[in-house]
Design a protein around this motif. Sequence first.
Motif, PDB file in Angstrom:
ATOM      1  N   GLN A 246       0.601  -1.371  -0.340  1.00 49.89           N
ATOM      2  CA  GLN A 246      -0.003  -0.094   0.005  1.00 49.89           C
ATOM      3  C   GLN A 246       1.008   0.723  -0.324  1.00 49.89           C
ATOM      4  OE1 GLN A 246      -3.133  -0.086  -0.329  1.00 49.89           O
ATOM      5  NE2 GLN A 246      -3.246   2.856  -0.680  1.00 49.89           N
TER       6      GLN A 246
ATOM      7  N   ASN B 173       0.622   8.047   1.279  1.00 46.25           N
ATOM      8  CA  ASN B 173       0.901   9.362   0.277  1.00 46.25           C
ATOM      9  C   ASN B 173       1.462   9.920   0.476  1.00 46.25           C
ATOM     10  OD1 ASN B 173      -1.862   9.718   0.525  1.00 46.25           O
ATOM     11  ND2 ASN B 173      -2.606  10.945   1.850  1.00 46.25           N
TER      12      ASN B 173
ATOM     13  N   TYR C 297      -1.539  10.770  -3.855  1.00 49.88           N
ATOM     14  CA  TYR C 297      -2.343  11.154  -1.665  1.00 49.88           C
ATOM     15  C   TYR C 297      -3.474   9.921  -2.119  1.00 49.88           C
ATOM     16  CZ  TYR C 297       1.347  14.617  -2.236  1.00 49.88           C
ATOM     17  OH  TYR C 297       2.273  15.441  -2.252  1.00 49.88           O
ATOM     18  N   LEU C 298      -4.029   9.738  -1.242  1.00 52.74           N
ATOM     19  CA  LEU C 298      -5.401   8.823  -0.700  1.00 52.74           C
ATOM     20  C   LEU C 298      -5.742   9.807  -0.702  1.00 52.74           C
ATOM     21  CD1 LEU C 298      -7.488   6.395  -1.223  1.00 52.74           C
ATOM     22  CD2 LEU C 298      -6.259   6.087   0.795  1.00 52.74           C
ATOM     23  N   GLU C 299      -7.087  10.603  -0.724  1.00 55.20           N
ATOM     24  CA  GLU C 299      -8.232  10.986  -0.096  1.00 55.20           C
ATOM     25  C   GLU C 299      -9.806  10.607  -0.359  1.00 55.20           C
ATOM     26  OE1 GLU C 299      -6.095  15.505  -1.686  1.00 55.20           O
ATOM     27  OE2 GLU C 299      -7.965  14.813  -3.236  1.00 55.20           O
TER      28      GLU C 299
ATOM     29  N   ASP D 248     -12.430   8.097  -1.349  1.00 57.30           N
ATOM     30  CA  ASP D 248     -12.868   7.022  -1.750  1.00 57.30           C
ATOM     31  C   ASP D 248     -12.121   7.827  -3.673  1.00 57.30           C
ATOM     32  OD1 ASP D 248     -15.891   7.263  -2.808  1.00 57.30           O
ATOM     33  OD2 ASP D 248     -14.450   8.794  -2.486  1.00 57.30           O
ATOM     34  N   LYS D 249     -10.958   8.740  -3.196  1.00 58.56           N
ATOM     35  CA  LYS D 249     -10.658   8.919  -4.495  1.00 58.56           C
ATOM     36  C   LYS D 249      -9.452   9.400  -4.076  1.00 58.56           C
ATOM     37  CE  LYS D 249     -14.299  11.940  -6.486  1.00 58.56           C
ATOM     38  NZ  LYS D 249     -14.348  11.044  -7.349  1.00 58.56           N
ATOM     39  N   VAL D 250      -8.211   9.177  -5.496  1.00 57.50           N
ATOM     40  CA  VAL D 250      -6.950   8.975  -5.590  1.00 57.50           C
ATOM     41  C   VAL D 250      -6.272  10.090  -6.184  1.00 57.50           C
ATOM     42  CG1 VAL D 250      -5.271   8.108  -6.041  1.00 57.50           C
ATOM     43  CG2 VAL D 250      -6.441   6.977  -5.154  1.00 57.50           C
TER      44      VAL D 250
ATOM     45  N   ALA E 148     -10.842   5.733  -6.782  1.00 61.23           N
ATOM     46  CA  ALA E 148      -9.298   4.877  -5.892  1.00 61.23           C
ATOM     47  C   ALA E 148      -9.802   3.869  -6.725  1.00 61.23           C
ATOM     48  CB  ALA E 148      -9.630   4.201  -4.796  1.00 61.23           C
TER      49      ALA E 148
END
Lengths: 214, 214
Positions: free
Chosen positions: A153, A156, A176-178, A180-182, A198
């Motif tokens: 995994q 960020n 950058y994981l934000e 459920d979006k990337v 994501a």
Amino acid sequence: MKRPLSKRQQTMLNYIKDFMGKNIYPPTVRDIQTGCEISSTSVVDYNLQILQREGYLQRRREVSRGIELLGETATSTLRNLVSIPVVGSIAAGEPLPLANTEQWNDTDFDNVDLPPFLTKGKENVFALRVKGESMVDALVGDGDLVLLESIEQPQNGDMVAAWLKDREEATLKHFYLEGDKVKLVPANSYMQPITVAAANVSVRGRVVGVVRTM
Amino acid sequence: MKRPLSKRQQTMLNYIKDFMGKNIYPPTVRDIQTGCEISSTSVVDYNLQILQREGYLQRRREVSRGIELLGETATSTLRNLVSIPVVGSIAAGEPLPLANTEQWNDTDFDNVDLPPFLTKGKENVFALRVKGESMVDALVGDGDLVLLESIEQPQNGDMVAAWLKDREEATLKHFYLEGDKVKLVPANSYMQPITVAAANVSVRGRVVGVVRTM
DNA sequence: AAATTATCAGAACAAGTGTGCTATGTCAAT
DNA sequence: ATTGACATAGCACACTTGTTCTGATAATTT
């Protein structure tokens, strides 16, 4: 191709290998003589000539200790270089090869030998050859070698090699994981970040280095 | 802790490192003598004793080529890595450091140890650390290490490190001599080439590689 | 200024080391 | 048995290489 070595020649070759593992300098003729319990230096010289003729080693006549091992034998001398498999290529339209650690040992990939500082001591590092100009926003050009660490995994901020499923596109971007979006941010700040779902992103590795030769 | 080394001792230490990068065997006293342009073997012996006393190396008196480097120096140098001096940095507003081969052995630069394939077996390779984002059009970012070969005259098509006198700007571009003008073409084909007077360009080296770690 | 220390220069010596020479032994083919 | 290729032995020579000696010069201290 190579004629079989006599027992004595085998002994000598092993002794030389062993010697160079323990010392940093190659052995002298007389080291080999006593080490292999040979009665005369000329016998050592005689067999060294044969080993040289058969391509097992090279000699510099004019210098003392001028023995140099060749072939696979020599590779062991490079042992604190890290050998990294080039498991495939990374290009715009093609899927990323799997980063399967198990397969690396089984298959005969091209390898590159790199100094440890480039792999940061990481174990699961592999390399991909970049094809095409599609990664210029990551400051990576055609023919570059991208060093990737196989990871579970990404954190960020990591620069990762990602596969965008819907676009069928491989890309190198900061991750950058934000929620459920990337958000994927290019290294080149002139370019715009993109944000995708994501589930649409498949990360194959973290970029630990880039090597370019010209 | 360690007393400062004299210039000559520094020169000798660097020479030994360099020698062991190129050959598999350590240098002899006389190798060091000629390599460092010292007039007498006794001077070499004298300074080797000091280097030994200060813990930089170990000697086996009874054997020839019995020099063994110690400490951080040892690990990288023993194998077939080429030790390359990082002689300075390259940035937009600052002049390029001189590529003076003679100085390399004399001064205590930071060194990076790289596998031979990155230097293409070239002799006069040095490195510059890139500062700032001004070279992104050459696919080179902040913190990258640019490997340069010190050359007399670049060939057309070479990527060179050039200093543009009027702009006071350092740049990495492909070099094309056209009469009394020079065309400089960025690696990134999205950018436009520029053409300047040949007298305005000062070439400091040919780019042979780029290394990036993250 | 004198004394002390650090460094260097030149040469010679001795041990280390590669190589050539001759003789001997082995073994299979003739 | 003879030959000849292959392998070994012993030795000596010449070159390589580490070491030492004596003296000189430069830097530093007293």
